[in-house]
Design a protein around this motif. Structure first.
Motif, PDB file in Angstrom:
ATOM      1  N   UNK A  77       0.863  -1.181   0.000  1.00  0.00           N
ATOM      2  CA  UNK A  77       0.000   0.000   0.000  1.00  0.00           C
ATOM      3  C   UNK A  77       0.898   1.230   0.000  1.00  0.00           C
ATOM      4  N   UNK A  78       0.559   2.182  -0.855  1.00  0.00           N
ATOM      5  CA  UNK A  78       1.331   3.417  -0.985  1.00  0.00           C
ATOM      6  C   UNK A  78       0.450   4.582  -0.570  1.00  0.00           C
ATOM      7  N   UNK A  79       0.990   5.399   0.319  1.00  0.00           N
ATOM      8  CA  UNK A  79       0.276   6.576   0.792  1.00  0.00           C
ATOM      9  C   UNK A  79       1.110   7.814   0.477  1.00  0.00           C
ATOM     10  N   UNK A  80       0.458   8.960   0.475  1.00  0.00           N
ATOM     11  CA  UNK A  80       1.213  10.205   0.338  1.00  0.00           C
ATOM     12  C   UNK A  80       2.138  10.334   1.534  1.00  0.00           C
ATOM     13  N   UNK A  81       3.316  10.819   1.341  1.00  0.00           N
ATOM     14  CA  UNK A  81       3.857  11.539   0.191  1.00  0.00           C
ATOM     15  C   UNK A  81       4.639  10.679  -0.799  1.00  0.00           C
TER      16      UNK A  81
ATOM     17  N   UNK B  54      15.827   7.509  -4.356  1.00  0.00           N
ATOM     18  CA  UNK B  54      14.872   7.020  -3.359  1.00  0.00           C
ATOM     19  C   UNK B  54      14.536   5.560  -3.660  1.00  0.00           C
ATOM     20  N   UNK B  55      14.429   5.203  -4.928  1.00  0.00           N
ATOM     21  CA  UNK B  55      14.117   3.826  -5.299  1.00  0.00           C
ATOM     22  C   UNK B  55      15.202   2.856  -4.823  1.00  0.00           C
ATOM     23  N   UNK B  56      16.470   3.229  -5.004  1.00  0.00           N
ATOM     24  CA  UNK B  56      17.549   2.343  -4.555  1.00  0.00           C
ATOM     25  C   UNK B  56      17.567   2.228  -3.038  1.00  0.00           C
TER      26      UNK B  56
ATOM     27  N   UNK C   5       5.583   9.030  -4.023  1.00  0.00           N
ATOM     28  CA  UNK C   5       5.106   9.294  -5.387  1.00  0.00           C
ATOM     29  C   UNK C   5       4.635   8.013  -6.069  1.00  0.00           C
ATOM     30  N   UNK C   6       3.897   8.173  -7.142  1.00  0.00           N
ATOM     31  CA  UNK C   6       3.528   7.026  -7.980  1.00  0.00           C
ATOM     32  C   UNK C   6       4.814   6.369  -8.451  1.00  0.00           C
ATOM     33  N   UNK C   7       4.781   5.100  -8.672  1.00  0.00           N
ATOM     34  CA  UNK C   7       5.968   4.409  -9.157  1.00  0.00           C
ATOM     35  C   UNK C   7       5.730   2.919  -9.213  1.00  0.00           C
ATOM     36  N   UNK C   8       6.751   2.210  -9.608  1.00  0.00           N
ATOM     37  CA  UNK C   8       6.679   0.754  -9.735  1.00  0.00           C
ATOM     38  C   UNK C   8       7.082   0.105  -8.410  1.00  0.00           C
TER      39      UNK C   8
END
Length: 169
Positions: free
Chosen positions: A7-11, A118-120, A13-16
Protein backbone atom coordinates in the motif's frame (compact mmCIF):
# COMPACT_ATOMS: atom_id res chain seq x y z
CA UNK A 1 6.19 -18.36 -3.81
CA UNK A 2 6.47 -14.79 -2.53
CA UNK A 3 3.53 -12.42 -2.73
CA UNK A 4 3.82 -8.74 -1.83
CA UNK A 5 0.78 -6.80 -0.69
CA UNK A 6 1.82 -3.17 -0.96
CA UNK A 7 0.00 0.00 0.00
CA UNK A 8 1.33 3.42 -0.99
CA UNK A 9 0.28 6.58 0.79
CA UNK A 10 1.21 10.21 0.34
CA UNK A 11 3.86 11.54 0.19
CA UNK A 12 5.26 8.50 -1.66
CA UNK A 13 5.11 9.29 -5.39
CA UNK A 14 3.53 7.03 -7.98
CA UNK A 15 5.97 4.41 -9.16
CA UNK A 16 6.68 0.75 -9.73
CA UNK A 17 6.81 0.07 -6.00
CA UNK A 18 5.17 -3.36 -6.23
CA UNK A 19 7.82 -4.65 -8.62
CA UNK A 20 10.62 -3.01 -6.61
CA UNK A 21 9.37 -4.60 -3.38
CA UNK A 22 8.99 -8.04 -4.95
CA UNK A 23 12.53 -7.94 -6.38
CA UNK A 24 13.99 -6.69 -3.09
CA UNK A 25 12.20 -9.22 -0.87
CA UNK A 26 13.05 -12.08 -3.26
CA UNK A 27 16.73 -11.07 -3.38
CA UNK A 28 16.86 -10.92 0.41
CA UNK A 29 15.25 -14.33 0.85
CA UNK A 30 17.46 -15.89 -1.84
CA UNK A 31 20.56 -14.90 0.13
CA UNK A 32 19.52 -16.84 3.23
CA UNK A 33 18.99 -20.48 4.17
CA UNK A 34 15.28 -19.73 3.64
CA UNK A 35 15.79 -19.42 -0.13
CA UNK A 36 13.48 -22.39 -0.74
CA UNK A 37 10.55 -20.13 0.18
CA UNK A 38 10.87 -18.63 -3.30
CA UNK A 39 9.78 -21.92 -4.86
CA UNK A 40 7.69 -23.33 -2.01
CA UNK A 41 4.13 -24.20 -3.09
CA UNK A 42 2.80 -22.15 -0.14
CA UNK A 43 2.24 -18.45 -0.80
CA UNK A 44 4.50 -16.49 1.52
CA UNK A 45 2.98 -13.04 1.90
CA UNK A 46 4.76 -9.87 2.98
CA UNK A 47 2.73 -6.76 3.61
CA UNK A 48 4.57 -3.52 2.81
CA UNK A 49 3.24 -0.09 3.69
CA UNK A 50 4.81 3.03 2.24
CA UNK A 51 3.72 5.89 4.48
CA UNK A 52 4.85 9.14 6.06
CA UNK A 53 7.18 9.80 8.96
CA UNK A 54 4.33 10.60 11.39
CA UNK A 55 2.70 7.21 10.86
CA UNK A 56 6.02 5.43 11.37
CA UNK A 57 6.66 7.50 14.50
CA UNK A 58 3.26 6.44 15.87
CA UNK A 59 3.96 2.76 15.15
CA UNK A 60 7.47 3.01 16.59
CA UNK A 61 6.11 4.56 19.80
CA UNK A 62 3.28 2.04 20.07
CA UNK A 63 5.25 -1.15 19.39
CA UNK A 64 8.86 -0.30 20.25
CA UNK A 65 8.31 2.45 22.84
CA UNK A 66 10.57 4.81 20.86
CA UNK A 67 8.85 8.13 20.20
CA UNK A 68 10.61 8.96 16.96
CA UNK A 69 10.31 8.16 13.31
CA UNK A 70 12.71 5.67 11.75
CA UNK A 71 13.36 4.62 8.16
CA UNK A 72 11.88 1.10 8.33
CA UNK A 73 9.96 -1.01 10.79
CA UNK A 74 9.47 -4.77 10.54
CA UNK A 75 6.83 -6.83 12.30
CA UNK A 76 7.50 -10.58 11.95
CA UNK A 77 4.47 -12.85 12.23
CA UNK A 78 6.35 -16.17 12.41
CA UNK A 79 9.34 -17.26 14.41
CA UNK A 80 12.08 -18.14 11.89
CA UNK A 81 12.69 -21.58 13.40
CA UNK A 82 9.01 -22.44 12.83
CA UNK A 83 8.85 -21.18 9.25
CA UNK A 84 9.24 -24.56 7.55
CA UNK A 85 6.63 -26.18 9.81
CA UNK A 86 4.16 -23.34 9.26
CA UNK A 87 4.48 -23.45 5.46
CA UNK A 88 3.93 -27.21 5.42
CA UNK A 89 0.90 -27.02 7.72
CA UNK A 90 -0.85 -23.98 6.28
CA UNK A 91 -4.59 -24.61 5.98
CA UNK A 92 -5.05 -22.48 2.87
CA UNK A 93 -1.54 -22.54 1.43
CA UNK A 94 -0.86 -18.95 2.52
CA UNK A 95 1.49 -17.74 5.23
CA UNK A 96 1.89 -14.13 6.36
CA UNK A 97 5.61 -13.67 6.96
CA UNK A 98 5.11 -10.17 8.36
CA UNK A 99 4.76 -6.45 7.77
CA UNK A 100 7.30 -3.86 6.68
CA UNK A 101 6.65 -0.12 6.97
CA UNK A 102 8.79 2.56 5.31
CA UNK A 103 8.80 6.29 6.17
CA UNK A 104 9.07 8.50 3.10
CA UNK A 105 10.68 11.60 4.63
CA UNK A 106 13.47 9.67 6.30
CA UNK A 107 13.98 7.43 3.27
CA UNK A 108 14.22 10.43 0.94
CA UNK A 109 16.56 12.34 3.27
CA UNK A 110 18.87 9.33 3.69
CA UNK A 111 18.88 8.72 -0.06
CA UNK A 112 19.85 12.36 -0.71
CA UNK A 113 22.56 12.27 1.98
CA UNK A 114 24.02 9.11 0.43
CA UNK A 115 23.74 10.31 -3.17
CA UNK A 116 21.38 7.53 -4.26
CA UNK A 117 17.86 7.47 -5.64
CA UNK A 118 14.87 7.02 -3.36
CA UNK A 119 14.12 3.83 -5.30
CA UNK A 120 17.55 2.34 -4.56
CA UNK A 121 17.36 3.29 -0.90
CA UNK A 122 13.81 1.94 -0.60
CA UNK A 123 15.06 -1.31 -2.17
CA UNK A 124 17.76 -1.48 0.51
CA UNK A 125 15.19 -0.86 3.24
CA UNK A 126 12.88 -3.60 1.91
CA UNK A 127 15.83 -6.02 1.81
CA UNK A 128 16.72 -4.98 5.37
CA UNK A 129 13.12 -5.32 6.55
CA UNK A 130 12.71 -8.72 4.92
CA UNK A 131 15.80 -9.99 6.71
CA UNK A 132 14.28 -8.86 10.01
CA UNK A 133 11.14 -10.85 9.14
CA UNK A 134 13.40 -13.89 8.71
CA UNK A 135 14.95 -13.39 12.16
CA UNK A 136 18.10 -11.48 11.29
CA UNK A 137 19.13 -8.61 13.54
CA UNK A 138 21.96 -6.15 14.02
CA UNK A 139 22.13 -5.76 17.78
CA UNK A 140 25.63 -7.21 18.11
CA UNK A 141 28.66 -6.68 15.88
CA UNK A 142 28.63 -10.27 14.61
CA UNK A 143 24.91 -10.14 13.84
CA UNK A 144 25.26 -6.77 12.14
CA UNK A 145 28.15 -7.98 9.98
CA UNK A 146 26.26 -11.11 8.90
CA UNK A 147 23.11 -9.15 8.09
CA UNK A 148 25.05 -6.51 6.16
CA UNK A 149 26.79 -9.18 4.08
CA UNK A 150 23.44 -10.62 3.03
CA UNK A 151 22.18 -7.12 2.24
CA UNK A 152 25.25 -6.36 0.13
CA UNK A 153 24.87 -9.57 -1.87
CA UNK A 154 21.12 -9.09 -2.35
CA UNK A 155 21.57 -5.51 -3.54
CA UNK A 156 24.48 -6.47 -5.81
CA UNK A 157 22.23 -9.09 -7.43
CA UNK A 158 19.86 -6.21 -8.24
CA UNK A 159 22.63 -3.98 -9.61
CA UNK A 160 22.67 -1.67 -6.58
CA UNK A 161 25.95 -0.50 -5.06
CA UNK A 162 27.04 -1.44 -1.55
CA UNK A 163 25.21 0.95 0.80
CA UNK A 164 27.80 0.38 3.53
CA UNK A 165 30.82 1.25 1.42
CA UNK A 166 32.77 4.06 3.03
CA UNK A 167 34.67 6.15 0.51
CA UNK A 168 37.68 7.94 1.98
CA UNK A 169 38.45 11.43 0.68
Amino acid sequence: MIQIELSREDPWPEGAWDALATRAASAAIAGTPHGELLTDPATIEISIRLTDDDQVRTLNAQYRHKDKATNVLSFPMIQPDLLETVTQNSDDGEVLLGDIVLAYGICAAEAAANGVSVEHHATHLVVHGTLHLLGYDHLGDGEADAMEEIERAALASLGIADPYLVIED
